[in-house]
Write an enzyme that holds these catalytic residues in place. Structure first.
Site, PDB file in Angstrom:
ATOM      1  N   GLY A  47       0.864  -1.186   0.000  1.00 52.04           N
ATOM      2  CA  GLY A  47       0.000   0.000   0.000  1.00 52.04           C
ATOM      3  C   GLY A  47       0.898   1.233   0.000  1.00 52.04           C
ATOM      4  O   GLY A  47       1.860   1.307   0.772  1.00 52.04           O
ATOM      5  N   GLN A 196      -5.782  -8.839  -2.530  1.00 55.25           N
ATOM      6  CA  GLN A 196      -5.785  -7.846  -1.451  1.00 55.25           C
ATOM      7  C   GLN A 196      -7.218  -7.447  -1.071  1.00 55.25           C
ATOM      8  O   GLN A 196      -7.474  -7.090   0.078  1.00 55.25           O
ATOM      9  CB  GLN A 196      -5.014  -6.585  -1.871  1.00 55.25           C
ATOM     10  CG  GLN A 196      -3.519  -6.765  -2.003  1.00 55.25           C
ATOM     11  CD  GLN A 196      -3.112  -7.105  -3.418  1.00 55.25           C
ATOM     12  OE1 GLN A 196      -3.834  -7.787  -4.141  1.00 55.25           O
ATOM     13  NE2 GLN A 196      -1.941  -6.670  -3.822  1.00 55.25           N
ATOM     14  N   ASP A 237      -1.364   4.807  -6.311  1.00 60.32           N
ATOM     15  CA  ASP A 237       0.063   4.638  -6.039  1.00 60.32           C
ATOM     16  C   ASP A 237       0.902   5.787  -6.572  1.00 60.32           C
ATOM     17  O   ASP A 237       1.999   6.043  -6.097  1.00 60.32           O
ATOM     18  CB  ASP A 237       0.573   3.315  -6.615  1.00 60.32           C
ATOM     19  CG  ASP A 237       0.174   2.177  -5.700  1.00 60.32           C
ATOM     20  OD1 ASP A 237      -1.014   1.804  -5.710  1.00 60.32           O
ATOM     21  OD2 ASP A 237       1.041   1.704  -4.932  1.00 60.32           O
ATOM     22  N   ASN A 247      -3.104   2.863 -10.017  1.00 58.45           N
ATOM     23  CA  ASN A 247      -3.534   2.106  -8.832  1.00 58.45           C
ATOM     24  C   ASN A 247      -3.568   0.633  -9.228  1.00 58.45           C
ATOM     25  O   ASN A 247      -3.260   0.273 -10.376  1.00 58.45           O
ATOM     26  CB  ASN A 247      -4.912   2.599  -8.346  1.00 58.45           C
ATOM     27  CG  ASN A 247      -5.276   2.003  -6.990  1.00 58.45           C
ATOM     28  OD1 ASN A 247      -4.481   2.058  -6.058  1.00 58.45           O
ATOM     29  ND2 ASN A 247      -6.456   1.428  -6.863  1.00 58.45           N
TER      30      ASN A 247
HETATM   31  O1  MRU Z   1       0.363  -4.077  -4.686  1.00 56.03           O
HETATM   32  P1  MRU Z   1      -0.208  -3.332  -3.512  1.00 56.03           P
HETATM   33  O2  MRU Z   1      -1.049  -4.169  -2.616  1.00 56.03           O
HETATM   34  O3  MRU Z   1       0.852  -2.549  -2.768  1.00 56.03           O
HETATM   35  O4  MRU Z   1      -1.178  -2.257  -4.189  1.00 56.03           O
HETATM   36  C1  MRU Z   1      -1.812  -1.334  -3.365  1.00 56.03           C
HETATM   37  C2  MRU Z   1      -2.790  -0.487  -4.064  1.00 56.03           C
HETATM   38  O5  MRU Z   1      -2.959  -0.561  -5.262  1.00 56.03           O
HETATM   39  C3  MRU Z   1      -3.506   0.538  -3.233  1.00 56.03           C
HETATM   40  O6  MRU Z   1      -4.779   0.803  -3.751  1.00 56.03           O
HETATM   41  C4  MRU Z   1      -2.691   1.840  -3.224  1.00 56.03           C
HETATM   42  O7  MRU Z   1      -1.371   1.592  -2.834  1.00 56.03           O
HETATM   43  C5  MRU Z   1      -3.286   2.851  -2.333  1.00 56.03           C
HETATM   44  S1  MRU Z   1      -3.152   2.384  -0.643  1.00 56.03           S
HETATM   45  C6  MRU Z   1      -3.831   3.584   0.316  1.00 56.03           C
END
Ligand code: MRU
Length: 345
Positions: A47, A196, A237, A247
């Protein structure tokens, strides 16, 4: 939602091992930079905002055993550490923003003794952590105004307490709306390949007594057609200066579907997720992950050995599909190129 996703103990970076959720709530102590790097890479901690915090705490891990007292050499070492941590995952700009903050602080204080430099860096990392908590609450408050009593919403991946210091971005909007007494429902996409949405978002929302229904990613269109969906809220992201937002893979699909079904589509993200050096979403680096994530499930193969796989971890939603970007300063609306700068600079 208050969950101890990540913290600096003084000796270690303590994280929830998110790969074990929802079956086990296990904390692990990363006591050296390599262990933390691996935890980031394998999504034990994940995240965008949590990755920024992990990166800053990672610098503390790296410097804690530093014994020499030459400040210039120490600062060079901090820069090398930042370079190394920056190679763990490429898309979430929060990670690079936090590292730039730590690196900049070290460079600006190269005239100070090593002991003082260490203390300054520790204070900075702790401040990054505390600020994320405050910023999540502020985004929650602004976003909660967009939630209708009795409404139904949709989200993807996990943009909750597990992705931040403790409250979340997109899920923070739901928590704040609930705290304001609103009743509403949420459809959570499972979020293939690493689930997730199923493992983390469903867990978080249930723990917080929010009415959540889990769906597979490919059910989103049907759910939008057959139900009144009042809005989609996702995290990000990295957001380019023109408002294009990267994202979790599947977010762009939701943006397209939202437009077709006339559903408002909101990104919820703090200032630390913006990359104003990038003028267009096509320049955002997109992480591609291992084929095994797609060809197996919990260690069991689900595809023929040797099949070609494409596994981008993120996609970019063009700003034209975004109804608003909820930040700690309020909701930014189109024209994004002008209004993002106005809000953030
Ligand atoms: O691969 P991840 O689980 O790190 O991806 C996370 C996301 O895509 C979230 O939506 C993003 O980081 C925002 S978290 C507040």
């Amino acid at each position: 939602m208050s969950v101890d996703t990540i913290r600096w103990t003084g000796k270690a970076v303590r994280i929830i091992d998110q790969t074990k959720l929802p079956n086990k709530l296990v904390y692990i102590d990363c006591r050296d930079v390599d262990t933390l790097w691996h935890a980031i890479k394998t999504l034990q901690v994940r995240g965008a905002p949590a990755l920024g915090i992990a990166a800053a705490f990672g610098v503390l891990l790296g410097i804690k055993g530093y014994k020499k007292d030459n400040s210039a050499a120490f600062v060079r070492y901090v820069c090398e550490l930042c370079d190394y941590i920056g190679k763990s995952r490429p898309t979430a700009v929060n990670l690079f923003n936090a590292l730039a903050q730590m690196r900049g602080l070290a460079l600006n204080n190269v005239d100070k003794p090593v002991a003082l430099l260490k203390a300054v860096l520790e204070a900075e990392a702790r401040a990054i952590y505390e600020e994320d908590k405050a910023v999540c609450r502020a985004m929650g408050k602004h976003g909660a105004a967009l939630i209708k009593n009795g409404g139904t919403y949709m989200t993807v991946c996990n943009a909750g307490g597990l992705a931040t210091a403790d409250y979340g971005t997109a899920l923070g909007v739901f928590y704040a709306a609930k705290e304001a007494g609103k009743k509403f429902k949420v459809f959570a996409l499972e979020t293939r390949p690493l689930l997730q949405g199923a493992r983390l978002t469903a867990w978080e929302l249930m723990k917080n007594k929010i009415d959540v229904t889990l769906i597979c990613d490919n059910m989103a269109a049907t759910v939008m057609k057959d139900n009144k969906i009042n809005g989609i809220f996702t995290g990000a992201d990295r957001i380019a200066a023109n408002g294009d937002a990267a994202n979790k893979i599947g977010t762009y699909m939701l943006g397209v579907l939202a437009k077709h079904h006339a559903v408002p589509f909101y990104i919820v993200a703090p200032k630390t997720t913006f990359d104003l050096k990038i003028d267009h979403g096509r320049k955002i680096p997109i992480e591609e992950r291992s084929a095994d994530e797609v060809t197996s499930f919990a260690g069991t193969p689900t595809a023929p050995k040797g099949v070609k796989v494409f596994n981008p971890s993120f996609d970019v939603t063009p700003h034209e599909l975004i109804s608003g970007i909820v930040t700690e300063y309020g909701v930014i609306k189109t024209p994004y190129d002008r209004n993002i700068k106005k809000a953030l600079l």
